[in-house]
Write a protein that holds these residues in place. Structure first.
Motif, PDB file in Angstrom:
ATOM      1  N   VAL A   1       0.835  -1.191   0.000  1.00 30.70           N
ATOM      2  CA  VAL A   1       0.000   0.000   0.000  1.00 30.70           C
ATOM      3  C   VAL A   1       0.877   1.252   0.000  1.00 30.70           C
ATOM      4  CG1 VAL A   1      -1.758   1.242   1.278  1.00 30.70           C
ATOM      5  CG2 VAL A   1      -1.737  -1.253   1.291  1.00 30.70           C
ATOM      6  N   LEU A   2       1.880   1.234   0.881  1.00 30.94           N
ATOM      7  CA  LEU A   2       2.755   2.403   1.012  1.00 30.94           C
ATOM      8  C   LEU A   2       3.567   2.627  -0.255  1.00 30.94           C
ATOM      9  CD1 LEU A   2       3.921   1.596   4.633  1.00 30.94           C
ATOM     10  CD2 LEU A   2       2.304   3.359   3.939  1.00 30.94           C
TER      11      LEU A   2
ATOM     12  N   LYS B   1       1.625   4.105  -3.038  1.00 34.72           N
ATOM     13  CA  LYS B   1       1.424   5.550  -2.907  1.00 34.72           C
ATOM     14  C   LYS B   1       2.685   6.297  -3.348  1.00 34.72           C
ATOM     15  CE  LYS B   1       0.723   9.172   0.498  1.00 34.72           C
ATOM     16  NZ  LYS B   1      -0.191  10.216   0.081  1.00 34.72           N
ATOM     17  N   VAL B   2       3.847   5.814  -2.916  1.00 34.31           N
ATOM     18  CA  VAL B   2       5.088   6.515  -3.251  1.00 34.31           C
ATOM     19  C   VAL B   2       5.307   6.547  -4.762  1.00 34.31           C
ATOM     20  CG1 VAL B   2       7.602   6.415  -3.075  1.00 34.31           C
ATOM     21  CG2 VAL B   2       6.190   6.018  -1.059  1.00 34.31           C
TER      22      VAL B   2
ATOM     23  N   ALA C   1      -7.367   2.296  -2.569  1.00 38.33           N
ATOM     24  CA  ALA C   1      -7.899   2.400  -1.214  1.00 38.33           C
ATOM     25  C   ALA C   1      -7.504   3.724  -0.577  1.00 38.33           C
ATOM     26  CB  ALA C   1      -7.395   1.234  -0.368  1.00 38.33           C
ATOM     27  N   ILE C   2      -6.266   4.172  -0.839  1.00 36.24           N
ATOM     28  CA  ILE C   2      -5.831   5.431  -0.231  1.00 36.24           C
ATOM     29  C   ILE C   2      -6.634   6.609  -0.784  1.00 36.24           C
ATOM     30  CG2 ILE C   2      -3.900   7.022   0.016  1.00 36.24           C
ATOM     31  CD1 ILE C   2      -2.052   4.600   0.040  1.00 36.24           C
TER      32      ILE C   2
ATOM     33  N   LEU D   1      -9.877   6.544   0.853  1.00 32.79           N
ATOM     34  CA  LEU D   1      -9.758   6.968   2.252  1.00 32.79           C
ATOM     35  C   LEU D   1      -9.743   8.484   2.352  1.00 32.79           C
ATOM     36  CD1 LEU D   1      -7.107   4.856   4.188  1.00 32.79           C
ATOM     37  CD2 LEU D   1      -9.436   5.378   4.865  1.00 32.79           C
TER      38      LEU D   1
ATOM     39  N   TYR E   1     -16.115   5.034   1.801  1.00 28.95           N
ATOM     40  CA  TYR E   1     -15.788   3.864   2.611  1.00 28.95           C
ATOM     41  C   TYR E   1     -15.970   2.513   1.933  1.00 28.95           C
ATOM     42  CZ  TYR E   1     -15.022   7.141   6.267  1.00 28.95           C
ATOM     43  OH  TYR E   1     -14.513   8.175   6.988  1.00 28.95           O
TER      44      TYR E   1
ATOM     45  N   VAL F   1     -12.838   1.126   0.603  1.00 25.98           N
ATOM     46  CA  VAL F   1     -11.878   0.767   1.646  1.00 25.98           C
ATOM     47  C   VAL F   1     -12.237  -0.596   2.232  1.00 25.98           C
ATOM     48  CG1 VAL F   1     -10.853   1.443   3.835  1.00 25.98           C
ATOM     49  CG2 VAL F   1     -11.472   3.194   2.162  1.00 25.98           C
TER      50      VAL F   1
ATOM     51  N   PHE G   1     -11.445  -3.222  -0.186  1.00 28.34           N
ATOM     52  CA  PHE G   1     -10.002  -3.420  -0.248  1.00 28.34           C
ATOM     53  C   PHE G   1      -9.528  -4.308   0.911  1.00 28.34           C
ATOM     54  CE2 PHE G   1      -6.202  -1.696   1.876  1.00 28.34           C
ATOM     55  CZ  PHE G   1      -5.228  -2.119   0.991  1.00 28.34           C
ATOM     56  N   VAL G   2     -10.013  -3.989   2.116  1.00 32.82           N
ATOM     57  CA  VAL G   2      -9.602  -4.790   3.276  1.00 32.82           C
ATOM     58  C   VAL G   2     -10.023  -6.243   3.076  1.00 32.82           C
ATOM     59  CG1 VAL G   2      -9.911  -5.147   5.747  1.00 32.82           C
ATOM     60  CG2 VAL G   2      -9.666  -2.833   4.853  1.00 32.82           C
TER      61      VAL G   2
ATOM     62  N   PHE H   1      -5.554 -11.466   8.652  1.00 30.76           N
ATOM     63  CA  PHE H   1      -5.453 -10.266   7.815  1.00 30.76           C
ATOM     64  C   PHE H   1      -3.988  -9.900   7.623  1.00 30.76           C
ATOM     65  CE2 PHE H   1      -9.694  -9.780   9.473  1.00 30.76           C
ATOM     66  CZ  PHE H   1     -10.390  -9.118   8.488  1.00 30.76           C
TER      67      PHE H   1
ATOM     68  N   VAL I   1      -2.957  -3.734   6.670  1.00 32.01           N
ATOM     69  CA  VAL I   1      -4.222  -3.506   5.978  1.00 32.01           C
ATOM     70  C   VAL I   1      -5.376  -3.498   6.982  1.00 32.01           C
ATOM     71  CG1 VAL I   1      -5.821  -4.504   4.323  1.00 32.01           C
ATOM     72  CG2 VAL I   1      -3.379  -4.471   3.821  1.00 32.01           C
TER      73      VAL I   1
ATOM     74  N   MET J   1      -5.420  -0.244   8.679  1.00 37.66           N
ATOM     75  CA  MET J   1      -6.036   0.760   7.803  1.00 37.66           C
ATOM     76  C   MET J   1      -7.553   0.698   7.905  1.00 37.66           C
ATOM     77  SD  MET J   1      -3.983   0.513   4.214  1.00 37.66           S
ATOM     78  CE  MET J   1      -5.177   1.460   3.255  1.00 37.66           C
TER      79      MET J   1
ATOM     80  N   PHE K   1       1.457   8.311   7.073  1.00 39.34           N
ATOM     81  CA  PHE K   1       1.985   8.589   5.733  1.00 39.34           C
ATOM     82  C   PHE K   1       0.872   8.543   4.689  1.00 39.34           C
ATOM     83  CE2 PHE K   1       3.778   7.098   1.684  1.00 39.34           C
ATOM     84  CZ  PHE K   1       4.681   8.106   1.439  1.00 39.34           C
ATOM     85  N   ILE K   2      -0.079   7.611   4.856  1.00 38.04           N
ATOM     86  CA  ILE K   2      -1.157   7.546   3.869  1.00 38.04           C
ATOM     87  C   ILE K   2      -2.318   8.454   4.258  1.00 38.04           C
ATOM     88  CG2 ILE K   2      -0.573   5.251   3.027  1.00 38.04           C
ATOM     89  CD1 ILE K   2      -2.814   4.144   4.712  1.00 38.04           C
TER      90      ILE K   2
END
Lengths: 340, 337, 302
Positions: B277-278, B281-282, B292-293, B296, B301, B304, B307-308, C145, C149, C152, C240-241
């Motif tokens: 996920v991180l 984004k980068v 998802a970000i 968010l 929702y 999100v 996604f989860v 999980f 995630v 999140m 960060f997100i």
């Protein structure tokens, strides 16, 4: 020392040390032992006396921390210590083989046992895969495993401890070695299986005129299966001689105590004598010449003099001891006559 | 073998039930009143009530749960408010991008970590052992998003070796025809080598970023497990049989050492999917993580939650694969199954 | 990573601490530091971060929230060691002031999962039965999980606040503590010293709290220190997100996020310094965790 002409394995004044954080362990010192072809020799002693260190050194599979500082090991006239890694590996498993205690963990748990035999065959023979498989099954049959075709595909966890030990013997004997080192082969097995395994080893050794070094702390077993016995204590061989002579008239005080501490020798539990004290700390710098001296009821001033194996007074030339104040043959014979 | 796999599949059922219950609870725990939320700030009381009935929020929780599960099974994972698209379709659309990144990252990590761990274990105290130790301690300390940025700065801005860290392809290349959704594979299938090179260039930095993070647990476990196996009795037996060092190392030691490493792989996947996920984004990677970000940030929702749920199901599936692989390597596990 | 709970290792009961125990512990400490000088560095870093967190507001050269204390986007200089961001805020001040928040979140989360997970695990391990089954199921479900995630999802559902970041981080850490506590209590449940306490007429709860739980603290402490770094990483990742901490508040994760867009245009210092400090903090806790494990459980020295 006078060697029989058909000597197969000769350990000559071997010394092995372990460098550890706590100091240098002098695990073996001045150890000499010879095995003739077809002969079965027992190597007995307490845990930690250096029996396994000696056998590992002979096989060239000693721990990385072990250093051979003196002496020689000769196999069929070849100097093993001078051999490079590859030459030594070619010898292991083909000319000299070894079986271990706790057979269930001494086999690769996730490889079919037949394949483990084949691995050795692939290494040491030119057999083609099909012939290898046939030979592996034959090896299983030779160690009296019933239904060898089916057992070929078994994994160690599917077999009993006794069966696993048979498999290990099959692996060891697959290439028909001239020397078998059996390191406490029955430890971890139940009593009836122990006897079966030992009978198997004896039969196969006799059949193939294979020299066998049986390492054990069980004097009764050594007495039953061995032609000669060597007694180890704290990294020294203190007495070596023909089995019957050694049992009838042990000359080294340690051997005498060891026999007295074994149910076979003593008539009743009341007579079972524990051996006083423990093995000395082999890291000490001031180890006495006789490492048994500190536990010995017979020690005297001369016990601090250097010591070597030498024929005992009034015994045959093959009965050697390393002791300045040995027991006399008459004294021990008299004591042991009672149990004979 | 088939039977064993089926049994493992059954074994995953409680995990799936747990996952669905948790996501259900999370949906119902939406901040404030979901009905009011969906009605929007201008929604009247009647409108809110209407939505409440429409969403089934007036019914009991068990009833709501049943209809929730029914919706999930039918593929109705709700709609994204920002794009108006069904969530499931969006996720399916973006999943290949995430998977491609994750798998390449894992592959890189495995290719480096396992030999490193094995070498460290066979030469304890050597420089490679110290290197392995250093990497394992430093590796787990790296914030993925930070390493990603650092790599982008060095290799894009300073050295100019890497393309700009935006997306899966450079702007002048069009995506290959969809077969697997993995650009590396699809471009090869289509025979478009330029596309392959472009995709690989875009992929390499984010994949390295991911790999750096999961390298550590893999190398650490390989080393520890290999050290343990190398001192096992059966290795001594193999050596006493004169087997070649390579046979001892690979056929005997390594295959056994692999078992704990496979077990660790479950944890590694957990880290991978999270860091993914991180990293997305980068590197503006158009996968489900950045989806998802975006949702968010927009307080949208349904995506999100979807996604989860998708990630959790994917993770359950990956764990299942690990189990099966374990069974292939270890005959004992086959028996227990 | 090394967060995988250790196989239960029965240690000497604390209650039966010998007089030489302190000396032994000290010898072990010297051994660990002597063997691995990094441990000493980690301990130094740890003190450094504690000082930053405690005295942050008195150490900062500028107001961390004030804009235009320097020219926007100016690189590191004598006046602004870490440079300034797009709003002209002093990055050094922001990095220092963020220490308290970042460590605070991690400490709070770890403390929460330590207490809740430790108690649940102890009860599960001691009494077994339905409570054991339920808590094991709960921890298995969490572990089903990908943990980040799940965090999140929790923050998204519960609301975007710092408190929920703490809660989410605590929840995803819970299984580790639960498992360690359960395993450690289980192996000691029938140990001699526990049996003796029971025979002396202590109630079950008293036995658990006075005799068992003190004995499982060392492995739990190891788990804490191994987990701290990971908790910091998770919390920073969530910010960060864009979850949890809101701008303009200073937090390492969010500062890296703020600097991210500038890094491709060459303004590296905005993201670099908070990122480096974050990395250093996590590194410090991971090293400490390893050393602590070596200290408490010398057999697992690797």
């Amino acid at each position: 020392m006078n060697m029989p002409s058909n000597t197969l394995l000769e350990v000559d004044r071997l010394a092995v040390e372990f460098r550890t954080r706590g100091g240098t362990v002098r695990a073996l010192e001045n150890v000499s032992l010879a095995l003739a072809e077809g002969e079965t020799v027992g190597l007995v002693g307490e845990s930690g006396s250096g029996k396994s260190v000696l056998s590992f050194a002979a096989m060239g599979i000693q721990d990385a921390a072990a250093r051979i500082t003196a002496g020689a090991i000769r196999f069929a006239g070849q100097d093993l210590l001078a051999k490079k890694g590859a030459a030594m590996k070619a010898l292991r498993g083909r000319e000299m083989a070894m079986i271990f205690q706790n057979p269930r963990v001494a086999l690769n748990p996730i490889r079919q046992v037949g394949r483990q035999i084949e691995d050795v065959l692939a290494r040491h023979t030119d057999l083609l895969p099909a012939a290898r498989r046939a030979r592996a099954i034959e090896c299983l049959a030779e160690v009296r495993i019933p239904d060898p075709e089916r057992r070929y595909a078994a994994y160690p966890f599917e077999l009993s401890g006794g069966m696993c030990q048979r498999v290990m013997i099959a692996i060891a004997l697959a290439c028909k070695p001239r020397l078998l080192i059996a390191d406490e082969p029955t430890t971890g097995l139940d009593v009836t299986t122990q006897a079966a395994i030992m009978r198997l080893v004896r039969e196969l050794s006799a059949e193939r005129r294979m020299a066998t070094l049986l390492i054990t702390h069980d004097l009764g077993m050594a007495r039953e299966y061995c032609d000669r016995i060597a007694v180890m204590h704290a990294g020294h061989i203190v007495e070596v001689g023909p089995t019957e002579a050694l049992f009838a008239a042990p000359r080294h005080p340690y051997t005498e105590r060891l026999i007295a501490a074994t149910p076979v020798g003593a008539a009743s539990l009341a007579e079972l004598a524990a051996i006083d004290g423990n093995l000395p700390d082999l890291r000490r710098n001031d180890l006495p010449a006789c490492r048994f001296a500190e536990r010995c009821p017979r020690r005297g001033a001369e016990c601090e003099r250097p010591l070597a194996l030498a024929p005992a007074d009034g015994a045959s030339a093959t009965h050697l001891i390393a002791c300045h104040r040995p027991l006399t043959a008459a004294a021990t014979e008299a004591r042991h006559a009672a149990f004979a | 073998m088939i039977q064993a796999i089926l049994k493992r599949l059954l074994g995953a059922v409680p995990a799936i039930i747990g996952v669905v219950i948790v996501t259900f609870v999370l949906t119902r725990a939406l901040p404030g009143d979901p009905a009011a939320y969906f009605a929007g700030p201008a929604g009247s009381t009647e409108a809110i009530e209407e939505i409440r009935v429409k969403l089934g929020l007036d019914r009991s929780l068990p009833e709501q749960f049943v209809s929730y599960v029914g919706d999930l099974v039918r593929g109705d994972w709700g709609n994204s408010l920002t794009t108006g698209q069904p969530v499931l379709a969006e996720i399916a659309d973006r999943l290949p991008a995430s998977l491609e990144l994750t798998l390449v990252g894992l592959l890189l990590a495995v290719v480096v970590a396992i030999p490193l761990g094995v070498l460290a274990a066979t030469r304890p105290g050597s420089w490679i052992d110290h290197l392995c130790r250093g990497i394992t301690t430093a590796g787990v300390s790296l914030p993925t998003f930070f390493t990603g940025l650092l790599l982008a700065y060095v290799f894009y801005f300073l050295l100019g070796w890497a393309p700009s860290p935006l997306g899966r392809l450079d702007p002048y290349t069009t995506a290959p025809d969809f077969v697997t959704g993995f650009y590396l594979i699809d471009s090869l299938i289509a025979g478009e080598l330029d596309t392959f090179v472009s995709a690989a260039k875009q992929l390499i930095l984010p994949a390295i970023t991911l790999a750096l993070f999961v390298l550590a647990p893999l190398a650490r476990m390989t080393r520890a497990s290999m050290l343990g196996v190398l001192s096992a009795d059966f290795i001594r037996t193999a050596r006493a049989s004169g087997l070649r060092p390579t046979t001892v190392l690979f056929t005997y030691a390594f295959r056994n050492a692999l078992l704990p490493v496979l077990t660790t792989l479950g944890m590694v996947f957990s880290f991978l999917l999270g860091s993914n996920v991180l990293v997305e984004k980068v590197f503006a990677w158009p996968g489900i993580g950045s989806f998802a970000i975006e949702a968010l940030v927009a307080s949208d929702y349904a995506p999100v939650q979807g996604f989860v749920l998708a990630m959790a199901l994917l993770y359950v599936l990956l764990n299942l694969l690990i189990d099966v692989a374990y069974g292939l390597v270890d005959p004992r596990a086959r028996l227990e199954a | 990573m090394s967060a995988t709970p250790s196989a239960a290792t029965p240690a000497t009961p604390v209650a039966a601490a010998r007089p030489g125990a302190v000396a032994l512990w000290w010898r072990n400490l010297c051994y660990v530091f002597g063997e691995n000088p990094l441990s000493a560095i980690a301990a130094g870093l740890f003190v450094f971060f504690i000082v930053l967190a405690a005295l942050g507001p008195w150490l900062v050269p500028y107001d961390p929230l004030a804009s235009h204390v320097g020219d926007p986007l100016s690189p590191p200089s004598a006046a602004h060691w870490f440079g300034t961001d797009a709003l002209g805020r002093d990055i050094l001040s922001r990095v220092i002031i963020a220490t308290r928040l970042d460590l605070g979140i991690a400490v709070a989360a770890v403390a929460l999962s330590f207490v809740v997970g430790g108690l649940m695990g102890s009860f599960a391990g001691y009494f077994g039965g339905w409570f054991d089954r339920i808590s094991t199921r709960v921890s298995d479900t969490i572990m089903a999980f990908p943990l980040f995630v799940l965090a999140m999802g929790i923050v998204a559902a519960m609301g975007n606040t710092v408190a929920n970041i703490v809660l989410a981080t605590a929840i995803i850490n819970l299984p580790f503590y639960l498992r360690v506590a359960r395993a450690e209590v289980r192996v000691r449940r029938d140990a001699g010293f526990v049996e003796a306490a029971r025979l002396a007429g202590n109630g079950e709860l008293r036995v658990l709290f006075h005799h068992l739980i003190p004995n499982i603290l060392p492995p739990m402490m190891v788990q804490i220190s191994l987990n701290m770094g990971w908790a910091i990483l998770n919390a920073a990742g969530l910010s960060f997100i864009g979850l949890g901490v809101r701008p303009p508040e200073a937090e390492w994760g969010i500062m890296v996020a703020e600097g991210a867009q500038y890094i491709v245009s060459g303004e590296w210092w905005i993201a670099l310094f908070p990122g480096l400090v974050l990395m250093l903090a996590v590194f410090c806790f991971n090293l400490l965790g390893d050393s602590l494990r070596d200290l408490i459980d010398p057999r697992r020295r690797t």
